[in-house]
Design a protein around this motif. Structure first.
Motif, PDB file in Angstrom:
ATOM      1  N   HIS A 179       0.006  34.517 -43.821  1.00  0.00           N
ATOM      2  CA  HIS A 179       0.485  35.598 -42.792  1.00  0.00           C
ATOM      3  C   HIS A 179       0.796  35.112 -41.554  1.00  0.00           C
ATOM      4  CE1 HIS A 179      -0.769  38.414 -46.276  1.00  0.00           C
ATOM      5  NE2 HIS A 179       0.219  39.165 -44.888  1.00  0.00           N
ATOM      6  N   GLY A 180      -0.563  33.873 -41.447  1.00  0.00           N
ATOM      7  CA  GLY A 180       0.218  33.464 -40.076  1.00  0.00           C
ATOM      8  C   GLY A 180       0.332  32.020 -39.726  1.00  0.00           C
ATOM      9  N   TYR A 181       0.052  31.464 -38.773  1.00  0.00           N
ATOM     10  CA  TYR A 181       0.817  30.210 -38.863  1.00  0.00           C
ATOM     11  C   TYR A 181       0.755  29.337 -39.642  1.00  0.00           C
ATOM     12  CZ  TYR A 181       0.917  31.414 -34.228  1.00  0.00           C
ATOM     13  OH  TYR A 181       1.642  32.025 -32.502  1.00  0.00           O
ATOM     14  N   CYS A 182       0.371  29.096 -40.675  1.00  0.00           N
ATOM     15  CA  CYS A 182       0.379  28.375 -42.227  1.00  0.00           C
ATOM     16  C   CYS A 182       1.723  28.763 -43.036  1.00  0.00           C
ATOM     17  CB  CYS A 182      -0.530  29.391 -43.074  1.00  0.00           C
ATOM     18  SG  CYS A 182      -0.980  27.740 -44.598  1.00  0.00           S
ATOM     19  N   PHE A 183       2.679  30.046 -42.762  1.00  0.00           N
ATOM     20  CA  PHE A 183       3.765  30.739 -42.639  1.00  0.00           C
ATOM     21  C   PHE A 183       4.223  29.503 -42.826  1.00  0.00           C
ATOM     22  CE2 PHE A 183       8.071  32.058 -41.428  1.00  0.00           C
ATOM     23  CZ  PHE A 183       7.796  33.324 -43.015  1.00  0.00           C
ATOM     24  N   GLN A 184       4.703  28.566 -41.362  1.00  0.00           N
ATOM     25  CA  GLN A 184       5.451  27.990 -41.607  1.00  0.00           C
ATOM     26  C   GLN A 184       5.420  26.140 -42.158  1.00  0.00           C
ATOM     27  OE1 GLN A 184       7.257  28.984 -39.257  1.00  0.00           O
ATOM     28  NE2 GLN A 184       6.236  29.894 -37.373  1.00  0.00           N
ATOM     29  N   VAL A 185       4.164  26.053 -42.575  1.00  0.00           N
ATOM     30  CA  VAL A 185       3.839  24.671 -43.444  1.00  0.00           C
ATOM     31  C   VAL A 185       4.126  25.103 -44.806  1.00  0.00           C
ATOM     32  CG1 VAL A 185       2.026  23.724 -45.035  1.00  0.00           C
ATOM     33  CG2 VAL A 185       2.422  23.889 -42.520  1.00  0.00           C
ATOM     34  N   ASP A 186       4.880  26.961 -45.140  1.00  0.00           N
ATOM     35  CA  ASP A 186       4.859  27.438 -46.667  1.00  0.00           C
ATOM     36  C   ASP A 186       6.413  26.739 -46.777  1.00  0.00           C
ATOM     37  OD1 ASP A 186       4.694  28.609 -49.260  1.00  0.00           O
ATOM     38  OD2 ASP A 186       4.177  30.561 -47.791  1.00  0.00           O
ATOM     39  N   LEU A 187       6.795  27.244 -45.570  1.00  0.00           N
ATOM     40  CA  LEU A 187       8.123  27.390 -45.778  1.00  0.00           C
ATOM     41  C   LEU A 187       9.017  26.074 -45.897  1.00  0.00           C
ATOM     42  CD1 LEU A 187       9.963  30.006 -43.397  1.00  0.00           C
ATOM     43  CD2 LEU A 187       8.766  30.452 -46.189  1.00  0.00           C
ATOM     44  N   VAL A 188       8.477  24.828 -44.852  1.00  0.00           N
ATOM     45  CA  VAL A 188       8.492  23.768 -45.532  1.00  0.00           C
ATOM     46  C   VAL A 188       8.728  23.569 -46.514  1.00  0.00           C
ATOM     47  CG1 VAL A 188       8.403  21.610 -44.151  1.00  0.00           C
ATOM     48  CG2 VAL A 188       8.330  23.468 -42.882  1.00  0.00           C
ATOM     49  N   TRP A 189       7.371  23.167 -46.642  1.00  0.00           N
ATOM     50  CA  TRP A 189       6.379  22.391 -48.289  1.00  0.00           C
ATOM     51  C   TRP A 189       7.938  22.973 -49.553  1.00  0.00           C
ATOM     52  CZ3 TRP A 189       4.509  19.100 -50.899  1.00  0.00           C
ATOM     53  CH2 TRP A 189       4.318  19.902 -52.211  1.00  0.00           C
ATOM     54  N   ARG A 190       7.910  24.240 -49.341  1.00  0.00           N
ATOM     55  CA  ARG A 190       8.983  25.109 -50.350  1.00  0.00           C
ATOM     56  C   ARG A 190      10.812  24.040 -50.734  1.00  0.00           C
ATOM     57  NH1 ARG A 190       7.864  30.747 -52.236  1.00  0.00           N
ATOM     58  NH2 ARG A 190       5.497  31.320 -51.882  1.00  0.00           N
ATOM     59  N   ALA A 191      10.555  24.245 -48.826  1.00  0.00           N
ATOM     60  CA  ALA A 191      12.330  23.284 -49.051  1.00  0.00           C
ATOM     61  C   ALA A 191      12.042  22.297 -49.770  1.00  0.00           C
ATOM     62  CB  ALA A 191      11.957  23.740 -47.329  1.00  0.00           C
ATOM     63  N   LEU A 226      -4.987  27.332 -47.110  1.00  0.00           N
ATOM     64  CA  LEU A 226      -3.968  27.464 -48.572  1.00  0.00           C
ATOM     65  C   LEU A 226      -4.004  26.298 -48.681  1.00  0.00           C
ATOM     66  CD1 LEU A 226      -1.995  30.605 -46.779  1.00  0.00           C
ATOM     67  CD2 LEU A 226      -3.200  30.241 -49.276  1.00  0.00           C
ATOM     68  N   VAL A 227      -3.291  25.077 -46.887  1.00  0.00           N
ATOM     69  CA  VAL A 227      -3.129  24.277 -47.530  1.00  0.00           C
ATOM     70  C   VAL A 227      -3.865  22.989 -48.884  1.00  0.00           C
ATOM     71  CG1 VAL A 227      -2.357  21.763 -46.010  1.00  0.00           C
ATOM     72  CG2 VAL A 227      -2.020  24.028 -45.181  1.00  0.00           C
ATOM     73  N   ALA A 228      -5.206  22.915 -48.648  1.00  0.00           N
ATOM     74  CA  ALA A 228      -6.272  22.519 -49.451  1.00  0.00           C
ATOM     75  C   ALA A 228      -5.493  22.954 -50.944  1.00  0.00           C
ATOM     76  CB  ALA A 228      -7.311  22.882 -49.123  1.00  0.00           C
ATOM     77  N   TRP A 229      -5.457  23.917 -51.152  1.00  0.00           N
ATOM     78  CA  TRP A 229      -5.147  24.834 -52.527  1.00  0.00           C
ATOM     79  C   TRP A 229      -4.012  24.213 -52.612  1.00  0.00           C
ATOM     80  CZ3 TRP A 229      -5.584  26.199 -57.550  1.00  0.00           C
ATOM     81  CH2 TRP A 229      -5.210  26.739 -58.351  1.00  0.00           C
ATOM     82  N   TRP A 230      -2.411  24.055 -52.350  1.00  0.00           N
ATOM     83  CA  TRP A 230      -1.503  23.678 -52.688  1.00  0.00           C
ATOM     84  C   TRP A 230      -1.177  22.059 -52.994  1.00  0.00           C
ATOM     85  CZ3 TRP A 230       1.114  25.920 -46.960  1.00  0.00           C
ATOM     86  CH2 TRP A 230       1.022  27.817 -48.151  1.00  0.00           C
ATOM     87  N   GLY A 231      -1.890  21.450 -51.729  1.00  0.00           N
ATOM     88  CA  GLY A 231      -2.544  20.228 -52.391  1.00  0.00           C
ATOM     89  C   GLY A 231      -2.965  19.597 -53.818  1.00  0.00           C
ATOM     90  N   LEU A 232      -4.043  20.665 -54.092  1.00  0.00           N
ATOM     91  CA  LEU A 232      -5.337  20.806 -55.553  1.00  0.00           C
ATOM     92  C   LEU A 232      -3.956  20.686 -56.694  1.00  0.00           C
ATOM     93  CD1 LEU A 232      -7.524  20.245 -57.010  1.00  0.00           C
ATOM     94  CD2 LEU A 232      -7.851  22.492 -56.531  1.00  0.00           C
ATOM     95  N   ARG A 233      -3.312  21.483 -56.176  1.00  0.00           N
ATOM     96  CA  ARG A 233      -1.909  22.009 -57.465  1.00  0.00           C
ATOM     97  C   ARG A 233      -1.028  20.948 -57.468  1.00  0.00           C
ATOM     98  NH1 ARG A 233       1.347  27.617 -56.050  1.00  0.00           N
ATOM     99  NH2 ARG A 233       2.084  26.006 -54.501  1.00  0.00           N
ATOM    100  N   ARG A 234      -0.984  20.566 -56.397  1.00  0.00           N
ATOM    101  CA  ARG A 234       0.649  19.292 -56.740  1.00  0.00           C
ATOM    102  C   ARG A 234       0.004  18.122 -56.816  1.00  0.00           C
ATOM    103  NH1 ARG A 234       1.353  14.470 -53.869  1.00  0.00           N
ATOM    104  NH2 ARG A 234      -0.139  14.925 -52.506  1.00  0.00           N
ATOM    105  N   ARG A 235      -1.887  17.989 -56.844  1.00  0.00           N
ATOM    106  CA  ARG A 235      -2.261  16.678 -57.575  1.00  0.00           C
ATOM    107  C   ARG A 235      -2.063  17.144 -58.646  1.00  0.00           C
ATOM    108  NH1 ARG A 235      -3.712  16.256 -52.449  1.00  0.00           N
ATOM    109  NH2 ARG A 235      -3.529  14.275 -51.373  1.00  0.00           N
TER     110      ARG A 235
END
Length: 262
Positions: A179-191, A226-235
């Motif tokens: 929802h917040g500014y993490c949305f920006q990271v989310d879209l870059v990560w997905r791209a 969220l970034v911590a969760w995405w990073g953990l999931r990636r690893r």
């Protein structure tokens, strides 16, 4: 590139909006339109946006029923633009921190890239009039994002960016939950995960003159979590893929040994 839509979410931006609209119209040609997405601002921003739209054919307004956050506002704007066949869709803040004069440079990059990120932290980019705390927060947040996600993006948290419309369709916007500014990271990560061509374009970011920032502790907390969760999931995924690879390799070697024995 065809027609482009600049999506500008607003909440209590009555003082800034007329300036941003005027600068955007002056900096771009008739192929660039602007969509104000207002979250029922109590200061009358939505009504002012309607007046600007009545005056300027290139300005449009999307009214929402309440304040739901930056991410949902952008997603609503993206959907509006994709339904109407725009070729490119741009994110831009309503507070004047992003310079509309940089829009032509961002859009020009879409001739060869899927996503052009306006970047404060690449050579040529800079921030003006920011307090030290905000500088440290942005620098630290981007460093944390690069390490956690293993990406080579200097400014993943910036909100001034241009997408090809077909690129937005490829990154599965339906399940974006940030929802917040993490949305920006989310879209870059997905791209990046989708293999899109991403480029960073240096911009000048200027601290707002009117109004107050919407950044608060809850937004920072969401980003860290969220970034911590995405990073953990990636690893975990990388470890699983490595395990599968080793098992396949052992199987091939075992089959080869049995064949030699025969």
């Amino acid at each position: 590139m065809g027609e482009a839509l600049v999506v500008v979410p607003t909440y209590d931006e009555r003082e800034n909006l007329p300036i941003v609209v005027a600068r955007t119209l002056a900096a771009t040609d008739d192929g660039v339109h602007l969509l104000v997405v207002d979250d029922a601002s109590p200061d009358g921003t939505g009504e002012l946006a309607d007046a600007l739209a009545a005056e300027h054919p290139r300005v449009h307004v999307l009214h929402r029923t309440g304040k739901e956050g930056l991410g949902p506002a952008y997603l609503a704007g993206f959907g509006w633009g994709l339904e109407r066949g725009y070729d490119a869709i741009v994110e831009m803040d309503a507070d004047g921190s992003h310079h509309p004069e940089d829009l032509p440079r961002l859009l020009a990059q879409l001739a060869h890239h899927d996503l052009a990120l306006g970047s404060r932290w690449v050579p040529g980019g800079r921030v003006e009039n920011w307090p030290r705390r905000r500088l440290l927060l942005s620098r630290g947040g981007n460093w944390y994002t690069r390490i956690a996600l293993g990406i080579d993006i200097a400014d993943a948290t910036g909100g001034f960016r241009a997408f090809r419309a077909d690129a937005l369709r490829r990154i599965h916007l339906d399940d974006v939950a940030s929802h917040g500014y993490c949305f920006q990271v989310d879209l870059v990560w997905r791209a990046l995960q989708a293999g899109l061509r991403v480029i960073e374009v240096p911009i000048v970011f200027t601290e707002r003159v009117h109004g107050v920032s919407k950044m608060d502790g809850a937004i920072v907390s969401e980003s860290l979590r969220l970034v911590a969760w995405w990073g953990l999931r990636r690893r975990v995924q990388a470890a699983f893929e490595l395990l599968v690879h080793h098992r396949r390799l052992r199987s091939v070697r075992a089959n080869s040994s049995r064949a030699d024995a025969v």
